[in-house]
Design an enzyme around this catalytic site. Structure first.
Site, PDB file in Angstrom:
ATOM      1  N   LYS A 219       0.862  -1.194   0.000  1.00 28.17           N
ATOM      2  CA  LYS A 219       0.000   0.000   0.000  1.00 28.17           C
ATOM      3  C   LYS A 219       0.892   1.235   0.000  1.00 28.17           C
ATOM      4  O   LYS A 219       1.947   1.252   0.655  1.00 28.17           O
ATOM      5  CB  LYS A 219      -0.904  -0.039   1.239  1.00 28.17           C
ATOM      6  CG  LYS A 219      -1.989   1.035   1.281  1.00 28.17           C
ATOM      7  CD  LYS A 219      -2.921   0.832   2.478  1.00 28.17           C
ATOM      8  CE  LYS A 219      -4.035   1.865   2.523  1.00 28.17           C
ATOM      9  NZ  LYS A 219      -4.979   1.625   3.651  1.00 28.17           N
TER      10      LYS A 219
ATOM     11  N   SER B 161      -9.840   1.540   2.422  1.00 23.60           N
ATOM     12  CA  SER B 161      -8.961   2.360   1.616  1.00 23.60           C
ATOM     13  C   SER B 161      -7.872   1.564   0.886  1.00 23.60           C
ATOM     14  O   SER B 161      -7.279   2.084  -0.058  1.00 23.60           O
ATOM     15  CB  SER B 161      -8.300   3.423   2.496  1.00 23.60           C
ATOM     16  OG  SER B 161      -7.491   2.805   3.483  1.00 23.60           O
TER      17      SER B 161
ATOM     18  N   SER C 271     -10.130  -0.869   6.568  1.00 26.57           N
ATOM     19  CA  SER C 271      -9.497  -0.728   5.252  1.00 26.57           C
ATOM     20  C   SER C 271      -8.743  -1.939   4.724  1.00 26.57           C
ATOM     21  O   SER C 271      -8.303  -1.919   3.572  1.00 26.57           O
ATOM     22  CB  SER C 271      -8.553   0.474   5.246  1.00 26.57           C
ATOM     23  OG  SER C 271      -9.318   1.638   5.111  1.00 26.57           O
TER      24      SER C 271
HETATM   25  N1  GLN Z   1     -13.505   3.673   5.693  1.00 26.51           N
HETATM   26  C1  GLN Z   1     -12.907   4.066   6.936  1.00 26.51           C
HETATM   27  C2  GLN Z   1     -12.577   5.526   6.878  1.00 26.51           C
HETATM   28  O1  GLN Z   1     -12.812   6.113   5.884  1.00 26.51           O
HETATM   29  C3  GLN Z   1     -11.720   3.243   7.246  1.00 26.51           C
HETATM   30  C4  GLN Z   1     -10.440   3.745   6.694  1.00 26.51           C
HETATM   31  C5  GLN Z   1      -9.255   2.917   7.096  1.00 26.51           C
HETATM   32  O2  GLN Z   1      -9.381   1.863   7.713  1.00 26.51           O
HETATM   33  N2  GLN Z   1      -8.082   3.421   6.771  1.00 26.51           N
HETATM   34  O3  GLN Z   1     -12.087   6.095   7.791  1.00 26.51           O
END
Ligand code: GLN
Length: 446
Positions: free
Chosen positions: A52, A127, A151
């Site tokens: 990532k 994400s 995410s």
């Molecule tokens: N969808 C969640 C957010 O937007 C989780 C994001 C994440 O785990 N980095 O914060």
């Protein structure tokens, strides 16, 4: 293998758009070194991996999918990157993601739109959408992502693969761009549970550079992969099948749970009564921590810098105004507000109290059960562009993954089946540092 992987990415990634950067030269150099030495001493030796783009890689652009870090090349490797390299894994590129990991569809990336590996008109989740799509699309055998509120698990669910968020402290966060430091964890994406456990074996463990990393022993995470779940006590929270959960997703997950029961597990319905407050508490705590962590992007130290500025303040304001996208700005404002003197008691402090209640909910269930099982996400992958203009709806969709981060627990997503041709995730939540039982459950089902 590395060459074939790079060729395949070159040929097919214009559909998936999983990668922001590929590093063919460095990858081939490392692969040849391993070939020459003939050193295949580790189970991951010579295997390509996608990282990532919020994991620091020395000399290789690392952007967090943000304009503000365009062109930034870190001067050191993240601990997990070091560990993979020492094992002989070959990083072939940096995977697309939501900007600074803020989002659930990889649509807030400044650079490109990754698509779902099963249907290129759908989102890959987020994400860590690029990491998940790269594995599901067959570009790499494994990838790393980060999970602050879902995410890793949600994109794993949307792409029909296996994704683990380890217990908070299990994996060093050194070199991971901090989003919300009390929630962030790095974890693996793979196509099978066993592969996942093998990657966790490699990246887990204490690191003096991360004061929140745990000094507990790292067990062999494959040791309970026998396929046996006889007598295993599985709790199914009724709140995870309530309002807002697509009935077809619920039915698919219930059928998966019935299979675990048929294998001899003991399944009971339980309650996690504070689940519905999780999203609100998370968005306050996460954005408060993020607003502080993102102060470092000021146009002086890294990446992008706005031109035509007259004063230092001008430099900060212009760089941040031009460098951050809307979602990041929204969270910086929300977080800064929640931490301000007038709002602290009403928002941040209350959210912290809810966090404690959520932890107590889990503790109570874990007095009698080994794992908690339910859906990973309320729906299957939705269409590109369908949700992105409705932040509240996007936030609410994190309801099933967020409590796990707030409580610091391990959570795994494995494929439970399909609804209308799209994968559904089965989420398996464990006691702190009990990834072994989580994997045991996922392996038996898979
Ligand atoms: N969808 C969640 C957010 O937007 C989780 C994001 C994440 O785990 N980095 O914060």
């Amino acid at each position: 293998l590395t060459q074939a992987t790079l060729d395949n990415i070159e040929k097919t990634d214009d559909q998936l758009n999983a990668f922001i950067t590929t590093n063919a030269q460095e990858a081939m150099k490392k692969a040849s070194e391993i070939d020459e030495k003939g050193e295949f001493t580790h189970v991951l030796s010579g295997l390509p991996v996608a990282l990532k783009d919020n994991l620091s890689t020395k000399g290789i652009p690392t952007t967090g999918a943000s304009h503000i870090l365009e062109g930034f090349k870190p001067v050191y490797d993240a601990t997990v990157v070091d560990k993979l390299q020492n094992a002989g894994a070959i990083s072939v590129g940096k995977a697309n993601m939501d900007e600074f990991a803020m989002g659930g569809s990889t649509e807030t990336s400044y650079y490109k739109q990754t698509t779902n590996a099963w249907d290129h008109t759908k989102v890959p989740g987020g994400s860590s959408g690029g990491s998940a799509a790269a594995v599901a699309g067959g570009l790499v055998p494994f990838a790393l992502g980060s999970d602050t509120g879902g995410s890793i698990r949600q994109p794993a669910a949307f792409n029909g693969i296996v994704g683990l968020k380890p217990t908070y402290g299990r994996v060093s966060r050194w070199g991971l761009f901090a989003m919300a430091s009390s929630l962030d964890q790095i974890g693996p994406f793979t196509r099978t549970v066993k592969d996942n456990a093998l990657v966790l074996n490699t990246i887990a463990g204490f690191d003096a550079k991360d004061s929140t990393s745990s000094n507990r022993d790292v067990p062999d995470f494959t040791s309970k992969l026998s396929g046996d779940v006889k007598g295993l006590k599985i709790a199914v929270p009724k709140e995870y099948f309530g309002e807002g959960i697509d009935p077809k997703v619920a039915a698919t997950v219930k059928a998966a749970i019935a299979q675990l029961e048929a294998l001899g597990a003991i399944v009971d319905e339980v309650t996690l009564p504070h689940t519905k407050y999780g999203v609100a508490a998370y968005y306050i705590i996460m954005s408060s921590e993020a607003s502080s962590n993102l102060q470092r992007y000021d146009g002086v130290r890294y990446g992008f810098r706005a031109d035509n500025v007259k004063t230092l303040e001008d430099l900060y304001v212009k760089t941040r105004s031009e460098g951050f996208g809307d979602e990041v700005k929204r969270r910086i404002m929300l977080g800064t507000f929640s931490l301000s003197a007038g709002a602290y008691d009403a928002f941040f402090k209350k959210a912290a109290k809810i966090r404690t209640l959520l932890i107590e909910d889990f503790n109570k269930v874990f007095e009698d059960y080994d794992v908690i099982v339910g859906p990973t996400a309320p729906t299957v992958a939705y269409g590109l562009g369908e949700e992105i203009d409705d932040p509240t709806a996007m936030y609410l969709a994190d309801v099933l993954t967020i409590p796990v981060n707030l409580a610091g627990l391990p959570g795994l997503s494995v494929n439970a089946g399909f609804v209308d041709g799209l994968p559904v995730g089965l989420q398996i939540i464990g006691k702190p540092f009990d990834e072994q039982t989580v994997y045991q459950t996922g392996f038996a089902y898979e």
